[in-house]
Motif scaffolding. Structure first.
Motif, PDB file in Angstrom:
ATOM      1  N   GLN A 107      -0.018   7.734  -3.572  1.00 59.64           N
ATOM      2  CA  GLN A 107       1.034   6.912  -3.840  1.00 59.64           C
ATOM      3  C   GLN A 107       1.902   7.202  -5.241  1.00 59.64           C
ATOM      4  O   GLN A 107       2.828   7.037  -5.348  1.00 59.64           O
ATOM      5  CB  GLN A 107       0.759   5.301  -3.983  1.00 59.64           C
ATOM      6  N   LEU A 108       1.340   7.617  -6.249  1.00 61.27           N
ATOM      7  CA  LEU A 108       1.752   8.310  -7.435  1.00 61.27           C
ATOM      8  C   LEU A 108       2.744   9.246  -7.281  1.00 61.27           C
ATOM      9  O   LEU A 108       3.529   9.396  -8.092  1.00 61.27           O
ATOM     10  CB  LEU A 108       0.561   8.413  -8.485  1.00 61.27           C
ATOM     11  N   ALA A 109       2.451  10.054  -6.396  1.00 63.31           N
ATOM     12  CA  ALA A 109       3.177  11.369  -5.917  1.00 63.31           C
ATOM     13  C   ALA A 109       4.716  10.966  -5.482  1.00 63.31           C
ATOM     14  O   ALA A 109       5.543  11.863  -5.679  1.00 63.31           O
ATOM     15  CB  ALA A 109       2.438  12.311  -4.833  1.00 63.31           C
ATOM     16  N   ARG A 110       4.871   9.620  -5.210  1.00 64.14           N
ATOM     17  CA  ARG A 110       6.287   9.143  -4.632  1.00 64.14           C
ATOM     18  C   ARG A 110       7.081   8.989  -5.801  1.00 64.14           C
ATOM     19  O   ARG A 110       8.244   8.743  -5.499  1.00 64.14           O
ATOM     20  CB  ARG A 110       5.858   8.061  -3.810  1.00 64.14           C
ATOM     21  N   ILE A 111       6.580   8.613  -6.951  1.00 68.50           N
ATOM     22  CA  ILE A 111       7.441   8.184  -7.837  1.00 68.50           C
ATOM     23  C   ILE A 111       7.594   9.263  -9.111  1.00 68.50           C
ATOM     24  O   ILE A 111       8.010   9.003 -10.167  1.00 68.50           O
ATOM     25  CB  ILE A 111       6.792   6.882  -8.865  1.00 68.50           C
ATOM     26  N   ALA A 139      10.576   5.114  -5.762  1.00 71.49           N
ATOM     27  CA  ALA A 139       9.682   5.787  -4.670  1.00 71.49           C
ATOM     28  C   ALA A 139      10.450   6.354  -4.023  1.00 71.49           C
ATOM     29  O   ALA A 139      11.449   6.057  -3.362  1.00 71.49           O
ATOM     30  CB  ALA A 139       8.916   4.641  -3.886  1.00 71.49           C
ATOM     31  N   ASP A 140      10.277   7.764  -3.653  1.00 78.28           N
ATOM     32  CA  ASP A 140      10.985   8.707  -2.571  1.00 78.28           C
ATOM     33  C   ASP A 140      12.376   8.890  -2.973  1.00 78.28           C
ATOM     34  O   ASP A 140      13.268   9.025  -2.094  1.00 78.28           O
ATOM     35  CB  ASP A 140      10.741   8.119  -1.211  1.00 78.28           C
ATOM     36  N   ARG A 141      13.025   8.667  -4.372  1.00 80.95           N
ATOM     37  CA  ARG A 141      14.335   8.725  -4.613  1.00 80.95           C
ATOM     38  C   ARG A 141      14.673   9.816  -5.521  1.00 80.95           C
ATOM     39  O   ARG A 141      15.794   9.898  -6.076  1.00 80.95           O
ATOM     40  CB  ARG A 141      14.703   7.220  -5.289  1.00 80.95           C
ATOM     41  N   TYR A 142      13.717  10.560  -6.188  1.00 80.64           N
ATOM     42  CA  TYR A 142      13.937  11.744  -6.857  1.00 80.64           C
ATOM     43  C   TYR A 142      14.968  12.810  -6.194  1.00 80.64           C
ATOM     44  O   TYR A 142      15.124  12.981  -5.072  1.00 80.64           O
ATOM     45  CB  TYR A 142      12.562  12.569  -7.079  1.00 80.64           C
ATOM     46  N   ILE A 177       9.130  -0.716 -14.039  1.00 83.45           N
ATOM     47  CA  ILE A 177       7.976  -0.001 -13.698  1.00 83.45           C
ATOM     48  C   ILE A 177       6.769  -0.688 -12.913  1.00 83.45           C
ATOM     49  O   ILE A 177       6.149  -0.107 -11.978  1.00 83.45           O
ATOM     50  CB  ILE A 177       7.504   1.181 -14.871  1.00 83.45           C
ATOM     51  N   LEU A 178       6.630  -1.819 -13.723  1.00 86.01           N
ATOM     52  CA  LEU A 178       5.458  -2.248 -13.023  1.00 86.01           C
ATOM     53  C   LEU A 178       5.730  -3.066 -11.676  1.00 86.01           C
ATOM     54  O   LEU A 178       5.046  -2.895 -10.894  1.00 86.01           O
ATOM     55  CB  LEU A 178       5.270  -3.845 -14.058  1.00 86.01           C
ATOM     56  N   ARG A 179       7.059  -3.372 -11.751  1.00 89.34           N
ATOM     57  CA  ARG A 179       7.388  -3.681 -10.078  1.00 89.34           C
ATOM     58  C   ARG A 179       7.357  -2.631  -9.046  1.00 89.34           C
ATOM     59  O   ARG A 179       7.041  -2.868  -7.889  1.00 89.34           O
ATOM     60  CB  ARG A 179       8.903  -4.359 -10.259  1.00 89.34           C
ATOM     61  N   GLU A 180       7.702  -1.441  -9.438  1.00 86.97           N
ATOM     62  CA  GLU A 180       7.754  -0.325  -8.545  1.00 86.97           C
ATOM     63  C   GLU A 180       6.213  -0.086  -8.192  1.00 86.97           C
ATOM     64  O   GLU A 180       6.075   0.170  -7.129  1.00 86.97           O
ATOM     65  CB  GLU A 180       8.381   0.761  -9.097  1.00 86.97           C
ATOM     66  N   LEU A 181       5.377  -0.126  -9.248  1.00 88.74           N
ATOM     67  CA  LEU A 181       4.018   0.180  -9.145  1.00 88.74           C
ATOM     68  C   LEU A 181       3.340  -0.813  -8.053  1.00 88.74           C
ATOM     69  O   LEU A 181       2.502  -0.466  -7.363  1.00 88.74           O
ATOM     70  CB  LEU A 181       3.211   0.214 -10.234  1.00 88.74           C
ATOM     71  N   LYS A 182       3.617  -2.111  -8.371  1.00 93.44           N
ATOM     72  CA  LYS A 182       3.000  -3.139  -7.406  1.00 93.44           C
ATOM     73  C   LYS A 182       3.708  -2.960  -6.011  1.00 93.44           C
ATOM     74  O   LYS A 182       2.854  -3.153  -4.824  1.00 93.44           O
ATOM     75  CB  LYS A 182       3.389  -4.608  -8.050  1.00 93.44           C
ATOM     76  N   ILE A 184       4.729   0.100  -4.541  1.00 90.59           N
ATOM     77  CA  ILE A 184       4.036   1.226  -3.640  1.00 90.59           C
ATOM     78  C   ILE A 184       2.542   1.147  -3.386  1.00 90.59           C
ATOM     79  O   ILE A 184       2.072   1.648  -2.369  1.00 90.59           O
ATOM     80  CB  ILE A 184       4.419   2.505  -4.576  1.00 90.59           C
ATOM     81  N   PHE A 185       1.949   0.337  -4.406  1.00 94.80           N
ATOM     82  CA  PHE A 185       0.348   0.088  -3.975  1.00 94.80           C
ATOM     83  C   PHE A 185       0.055  -1.134  -3.123  1.00 94.80           C
ATOM     84  O   PHE A 185      -1.015  -1.566  -2.913  1.00 94.80           O
ATOM     85  CB  PHE A 185      -0.641   0.135  -5.372  1.00 94.80           C
ATOM     86  N   GLN A 186       1.218  -1.971  -2.744  1.00 99.94           N
ATOM     87  CA  GLN A 186       1.154  -3.188  -2.057  1.00 99.94           C
ATOM     88  C   GLN A 186       0.302  -4.218  -2.678  1.00 99.94           C
ATOM     89  O   GLN A 186      -0.566  -4.794  -2.060  1.00 99.94           O
ATOM     90  CB  GLN A 186       0.754  -2.883  -0.865  1.00 99.94           C
ATOM     91  N   CYS A 187       0.459  -4.197  -4.189  1.00101.77           N
ATOM     92  CA  CYS A 187      -0.317  -5.105  -4.883  1.00101.77           C
ATOM     93  C   CYS A 187       0.127  -6.431  -5.246  1.00101.77           C
ATOM     94  O   CYS A 187       0.963  -6.555  -5.954  1.00101.77           O
ATOM     95  CB  CYS A 187      -0.947  -4.626  -6.242  1.00101.77           C
ATOM     96  N   THR A 188       0.222  -7.516  -4.190  1.00 99.79           N
ATOM     97  CA  THR A 188       0.914  -8.588  -4.162  1.00 99.79           C
ATOM     98  C   THR A 188      -0.051  -9.885  -4.613  1.00 99.79           C
ATOM     99  O   THR A 188       0.748 -10.769  -5.116  1.00 99.79           O
ATOM    100  CB  THR A 188       1.418  -9.045  -2.963  1.00 99.79           C
ATOM    101  N   GLU A 189      -1.247  -9.822  -4.444  1.00 99.94           N
ATOM    102  CA  GLU A 189      -2.068 -10.904  -4.706  1.00 99.94           C
ATOM    103  C   GLU A 189      -2.534 -10.868  -6.105  1.00 99.94           C
ATOM    104  O   GLU A 189      -3.110  -9.770  -6.553  1.00 99.94           O
ATOM    105  CB  GLU A 189      -3.104 -10.815  -3.659  1.00 99.94           C
ATOM    106  N   PRO A 190      -2.534 -11.813  -6.617  1.00 99.51           N
ATOM    107  CA  PRO A 190      -3.463 -12.091  -8.267  1.00 99.51           C
ATOM    108  C   PRO A 190      -4.796 -11.650  -8.025  1.00 99.51           C
ATOM    109  O   PRO A 190      -5.466 -12.390  -7.187  1.00 99.51           O
ATOM    110  CB  PRO A 190      -2.843 -13.222  -8.538  1.00 99.51           C
TER     111      PRO A 190
END
Length: 291
Positions: A107-111, A139-142, A177-182, A184-190
């Protein structure tokens, strides 16, 4: 009995005079005072040292030293070229990623892009021996939609496929950056539902002031240790983080967690030829015991 009473009063006055003025005027609750002063702008741990020597500015939710009050430019230059100069960069925000190495890299390769230089998957960085730096993109916008520059370091391998990565970002870029990381990794739940509360709320502080005023002049109220007491500072959250919001999120599918470690991990920069020797003398290696 009258003489004894007068003697007791006289001894009390003598005791109060023995302590310095600073100790006599110490705030009754140091934690409450420190927190009250930092309601809008968070202090770094070196704040008091800087406040006595620097012009302070309020930026990005922090109170930072901007320029020295004295002409110390030559001294700083001398320290950088011949000795060692220390800078407090703790206002930079630390985002911590935990999870399986291949999932993180995928996932990090995407950003980021290899066209801009070495990335997260470079062997020298992946081992944890060196710190890397690169530019992040949506993500995927470079090469469009650049988020900003970051530095990062991997925790060295411990034999497990689970890894730990720290990404350091400027506070102005942190939310994007935090919003983008959350995303791409689909980290939505606290990860944790329970949220830490600040040490003293405004209601509690109000009650404390009422109690103090009823007892007498609060300026003359002293703590047990008097002038030997060290001010205690306990702050929940930082200039870019709401203390009442979650600061750790988890992806249900992959188990990857993202945590906001701002102001939990301090960061200092040492510049100069003696930096390494000073670190060697200051830090002692811990004896690791393997079970």
């Amino acid at each position: 009995s009258k003489k004894q009473a007068e003697k007791a009063v006289h001894q009390k006055k003598e005791q109060s005079k023995t302590k310095c003025r600073k100790a006599r005027r110490r705030h009754i609750n140091l934690v409450a005072e420190f927190n009250h002063r930092q309601r809008k702008n968070i202090w770094l741990e070196t704040h008091i040292w800087h406040a006595k020597r620097f012009h302070m500015v309020k930026k990005w939710g922090y109170c930072l030293g901007n320029s020295p009050t004295e002409k110390s430019y030559r001294a700083c230059y001398r320290a950088m070229t011949k000795h060692c100069l220390l800078q407090d960069l703790s206002y930079y925000c630390c985002l911590e990623l935990k999870g399986k190495e291949n999932e993180l890299l995928k996932q990090l390769a995407r950003i980021c892009s290899i066209d801009t230089g070495l990335t997260f998957q470079e062997a020298c960085f992946l081992s944890g021996r060196f710190e890397g730096s690169l530019n992040l993109y949506r993500a995927d916008r470079y090469p469009e939609d650049m988020l900003g520059p970051v530095t990062f370091i991997w925790k060295p391998r411990d034999g497990s496929e689970n890894r730990q990565l720290w990404i350091w970002v400027h506070p102005a870029l942190k939310q994007d950056i935090l919003r983008e990381l959350k995303e791409i990794f689909q980290c939505t739940e606290p990860e944790e539902i329970c949220i830490a509360e600040p040490v003293t709320t405004s209601i509690q502080e109000g009650k404390q002031v009422e109690v103090v005023t009823s007892l007498g002049n609060k300026r003359k109220k002293e703590d047990k240790e008097g002038e030997k007491a060290v001010p205690v500072k306990k702050i929940i959250g930082d200039g870019t983080r709401d203390p009442f919001q979650s600061y750790s999120w988890i992806a249900q599918t992959t188990g990857i967690t993202i945590s906001d470690r701002s102001m939990e991990i301090l960061r200092y920069r040492l510049i100069g030829p003696l930096s390494h020797s000073i670190l060697t003398e200051t830090l002692k290696a811990a004896s690791v015991q393997t079970v």
